[in-house]
Write a protein that holds these residues in place. Structure first.
Motif, mmCIF file in Angstrom:
data_model
loop_
_atom_site.group_PDB
_atom_site.id
_atom_site.type_symbol
_atom_site.label_atom_id
_atom_site.label_comp_id
_atom_site.label_asym_id
_atom_site.label_seq_id
_atom_site.Cartn_x
_atom_site.Cartn_y
_atom_site.Cartn_z
ATOM 1 N N GLN A 15 0.856 -1.182 0.000
ATOM 2 C CA GLN A 15 0.000 0.000 0.000
ATOM 3 C C GLN A 15 0.893 1.233 0.000
ATOM 4 O O GLN A 15 1.898 1.298 0.710
ATOM 5 C CB GLN A 15 -0.890 0.006 1.252
ATOM 6 C CG GLN A 15 -1.896 1.151 1.238
ATOM 7 C CD GLN A 15 -2.675 1.246 2.545
ATOM 8 O OE1 GLN A 15 -2.455 0.483 3.481
ATOM 9 N NE2 GLN A 15 -3.563 2.212 2.615
ATOM 10 N N ARG A 16 0.522 2.191 -0.827
ATOM 11 C CA ARG A 16 1.267 3.454 -0.833
ATOM 12 C C ARG A 16 0.408 4.533 -0.198
ATOM 13 O O ARG A 16 -0.796 4.598 -0.430
ATOM 14 C CB ARG A 16 1.626 3.855 -2.262
ATOM 15 C CG ARG A 16 2.701 2.970 -2.845
ATOM 16 C CD ARG A 16 3.129 3.412 -4.231
ATOM 17 N NE ARG A 16 4.038 2.427 -4.801
ATOM 18 C CZ ARG A 16 5.340 2.359 -4.538
ATOM 19 N NH1 ARG A 16 5.886 3.245 -3.724
ATOM 20 N NH2 ARG A 16 6.097 1.423 -5.068
ATOM 21 N N ILE A 17 1.036 5.329 0.610
ATOM 22 C CA ILE A 17 0.329 6.425 1.275
ATOM 23 C C ILE A 17 1.113 7.713 1.049
ATOM 24 O O ILE A 17 2.320 7.755 1.299
ATOM 25 C CB ILE A 17 0.196 6.170 2.799
ATOM 26 C CG1 ILE A 17 -0.585 4.881 3.076
ATOM 27 C CG2 ILE A 17 -0.478 7.363 3.482
ATOM 28 C CD1 ILE A 17 -0.667 4.521 4.558
ATOM 29 N N SER A 18 0.440 8.738 0.569
ATOM 30 C CA SER A 18 1.043 10.076 0.517
ATOM 31 C C SER A 18 0.217 10.962 1.426
ATOM 32 O O SER A 18 -1.008 11.023 1.297
ATOM 33 C CB SER A 18 1.021 10.631 -0.906
ATOM 34 O OG SER A 18 1.920 9.902 -1.711
ATOM 35 N N ARG A 19 0.888 11.611 2.317
ATOM 36 C CA ARG A 19 0.155 12.425 3.284
ATOM 37 C C ARG A 19 1.046 13.581 3.733
ATOM 38 O O ARG A 19 2.253 13.426 3.838
ATOM 39 C CB ARG A 19 -0.216 11.563 4.500
ATOM 40 C CG ARG A 19 -1.220 12.240 5.412
ATOM 41 C CD ARG A 19 -1.439 11.440 6.671
ATOM 42 N NE ARG A 19 -2.130 10.159 6.461
ATOM 43 C CZ ARG A 19 -2.407 9.314 7.449
ATOM 44 N NH1 ARG A 19 -2.039 9.573 8.680
ATOM 45 N NH2 ARG A 19 -3.039 8.193 7.210
ATOM 46 N N THR A 20 0.424 14.723 3.941
ATOM 47 C CA THR A 20 1.166 15.854 4.495
ATOM 48 C C THR A 20 0.756 16.016 5.946
ATOM 49 O O THR A 20 -0.435 16.108 6.256
ATOM 50 C CB THR A 20 0.852 17.147 3.710
ATOM 51 O OG1 THR A 20 1.198 16.938 2.336
ATOM 52 C CG2 THR A 20 1.678 18.307 4.237
ATOM 53 N N VAL A 21 1.750 16.008 6.815
ATOM 54 C CA VAL A 21 1.485 16.148 8.253
ATOM 55 C C VAL A 21 2.167 17.410 8.758
ATOM 56 O O VAL A 21 3.024 17.983 8.090
ATOM 57 C CB VAL A 21 1.991 14.912 9.046
ATOM 58 C CG1 VAL A 21 1.311 13.646 8.568
ATOM 59 C CG2 VAL A 21 3.508 14.789 8.930
ATOM 60 N N GLU A 22 1.768 17.840 9.940
ATOM 61 C CA GLU A 22 2.427 18.990 10.568
ATOM 62 C C GLU A 22 3.658 18.509 11.327
ATOM 63 O O GLU A 22 3.601 17.498 12.019
ATOM 64 C CB GLU A 22 1.469 19.686 11.538
ATOM 65 C CG GLU A 22 0.360 20.426 10.827
ATOM 66 C CD GLU A 22 -0.427 21.317 11.789
ATOM 67 O OE1 GLU A 22 -0.184 21.224 13.014
ATOM 68 O OE2 GLU A 22 -1.271 22.088 11.312
ATOM 69 N N ALA A 23 4.735 19.259 11.194
ATOM 70 C CA ALA A 23 5.973 18.866 11.872
ATOM 71 C C ALA A 23 5.776 18.878 13.385
ATOM 72 O O ALA A 23 5.212 19.828 13.926
ATOM 73 C CB ALA A 23 7.100 19.808 11.492
ATOM 74 N N PRO A 24 6.218 17.812 14.059
ATOM 75 C CA PRO A 24 6.157 17.824 15.522
ATOM 76 C C PRO A 24 7.215 18.777 16.088
ATOM 77 O O PRO A 24 8.069 19.271 15.348
ATOM 78 C CB PRO A 24 6.485 16.370 15.887
ATOM 79 C CG PRO A 24 7.300 15.870 14.744
ATOM 80 C CD PRO A 24 6.817 16.604 13.515
ATOM 81 N N ALA A 25 7.151 19.018 17.380
ATOM 82 C CA ALA A 25 8.148 19.893 18.020
ATOM 83 C C ALA A 25 9.531 19.254 17.954
ATOM 84 O O ALA A 25 9.667 18.032 17.893
ATOM 85 C CB ALA A 25 7.748 20.143 19.475
ATOM 86 N N ASP A 26 10.549 20.086 17.925
ATOM 87 C CA ASP A 26 11.940 19.635 18.009
ATOM 88 C C ASP A 26 12.335 18.680 16.890
ATOM 89 O O ASP A 26 13.067 17.722 17.116
ATOM 90 C CB ASP A 26 12.224 18.951 19.367
ATOM 91 C CG ASP A 26 11.819 19.829 20.529
ATOM 92 O OD1 ASP A 26 12.059 21.041 20.444
ATOM 93 O OD2 ASP A 26 11.239 19.307 21.493
ATOM 94 N N LEU A 27 11.845 18.951 15.678
ATOM 95 C CA LEU A 27 12.211 18.104 14.546
ATOM 96 C C LEU A 27 13.479 18.694 13.915
ATOM 97 O O LEU A 27 13.421 19.493 12.988
ATOM 98 C CB LEU A 27 11.063 18.046 13.533
ATOM 99 C CG LEU A 27 11.253 17.114 12.334
ATOM 100 C CD1 LEU A 27 11.426 15.676 12.769
ATOM 101 C CD2 LEU A 27 10.082 17.224 11.365
ATOM 102 N N GLY A 28 14.623 18.310 14.451
ATOM 103 C CA GLY A 28 15.875 18.850 13.944
ATOM 104 C C GLY A 28 16.959 18.772 14.994
ATOM 105 O O GLY A 28 16.856 18.002 15.949
ATOM 106 N N ILE A 29 18.003 19.570 14.783
ATOM 107 C CA ILE A 29 19.133 19.599 15.701
ATOM 108 C C ILE A 29 18.989 20.858 16.546
ATOM 109 O O ILE A 29 19.023 21.969 16.021
ATOM 110 C CB ILE A 29 20.468 19.604 14.933
ATOM 111 C CG1 ILE A 29 20.539 18.405 13.986
ATOM 112 C CG2 ILE A 29 21.638 19.603 15.898
ATOM 113 C CD1 ILE A 29 21.657 18.490 12.966
ATOM 114 N N ASP A 30 18.829 20.667 17.825
ATOM 115 C CA ASP A 30 18.500 21.764 18.731
ATOM 116 C C ASP A 30 19.493 22.913 18.608
ATOM 117 O O ASP A 30 20.696 22.729 18.735
ATOM 118 C CB ASP A 30 18.480 21.223 20.171
ATOM 119 C CG ASP A 30 17.831 22.224 21.118
ATOM 120 O OD1 ASP A 30 16.982 23.002 20.664
ATOM 121 O OD2 ASP A 30 18.197 22.208 22.303
ATOM 122 N N GLY A 31 18.989 24.107 18.331
ATOM 123 C CA GLY A 31 19.834 25.290 18.276
ATOM 124 C C GLY A 31 20.653 25.435 17.015
ATOM 125 O O GLY A 31 21.386 26.398 16.868
#
Ligand code: ZN
Ligand code: ZN
Length: 201
Positions: A15-31
């Motif tokens: 099954q293929r799913i394409s979906r746009t979601v909102e980024a959760p908090a702290d998605l990355g390298i802090d600072g």
């Protein structure tokens, strides 16, 4: 949370799913750099039913924001992070019913990400993949010249900028002369400036 019920449990089902979601908090390298919370993350997922569970392969695309480590200007960078994760069925008996005791053991097993009632949570996987895809030392462009170590102006704006040792001393004297000149003018302009000068001493 993503649902695997539509996929079913027949091994080989896709099954293929394409979906746009909102980024959760702290998605990355802090600072350093990260995808701002609530900004769109485009997910393209491929769910494959296998014997033990559901193999999820996918790509996340988003826009990260950070600061150039050389010139300190804000920067924006597209992120494309690939990931793959195996979500396992909880241990079941021959009829597909859960074995409660075995299920408890499974949660202690760090290598296994269990499906919960056919649902899986992609957030930890997404977070790891995005962090790995981001630069530890982001630059606004590969040839960013950074800041002048002596006076801090951006060398991108003024590529010919340089100091001679004599120049720096002269500049310091010049600066002193300027501030003294300003001080005299302030003294003449009113009593307030005089108070300021006493406070400095
Ligand atoms: Zn830069
Ligand atoms: Zn300089």
């Amino acid at each position: 949370m993503f649902d695997t019920h539509e996929l079913g449990r027949r091994p080989g089902a896709l099954q293929r799913i394409s979906r746009t979601v909102e980024a959760p908090a702290d998605l990355g390298i802090d600072g350093v750099i990260g995808v701002p919370q609530g900004s769109p993350v485009e997910l393209d997922l491929r769910l494959e039913s296998v014997m033990e569970g559901v193999l999820v392969t996918g790509t996340a695309r988003a826009s990260a924001e950070g600061e150039c480590v050389r010139c300190l200007e804000p920067l924006r960078q597209d992120v494309a992070a690939d990931f793959q994760e195996m979500f396992s069925y909880p241990d079941t008996d021959d009829r597909g019913h859960r074995k409660a005791a075995a299920d408890d053991d499974a949660e202690d097993d760090e290598d296994m990400t269990p499906l919960e009632d056919g649902m899986f949570d992609l957030e930890p996987v997404l977070r790891d993949a995005v962090v790995l895809s981001l630069p530890m030392q982001p630059v606004c462009r590969e040839d960013c010249a950074g800041l002048c170590p002596d006076c801090g102006i951006s060398l991108n704006d003024d590529p010919d900028h340089h100091h001679d040792a004599v120049d720096i001393r002269w500049a310091a004297l010049q600066g002193l002369a300027d501030s003294l000149g300003t001080g005299e003018k302030d003294n003449m302009s009113g009593a307030e400036a005089g108070v300021d000068e006493k406070q400095e001493k």
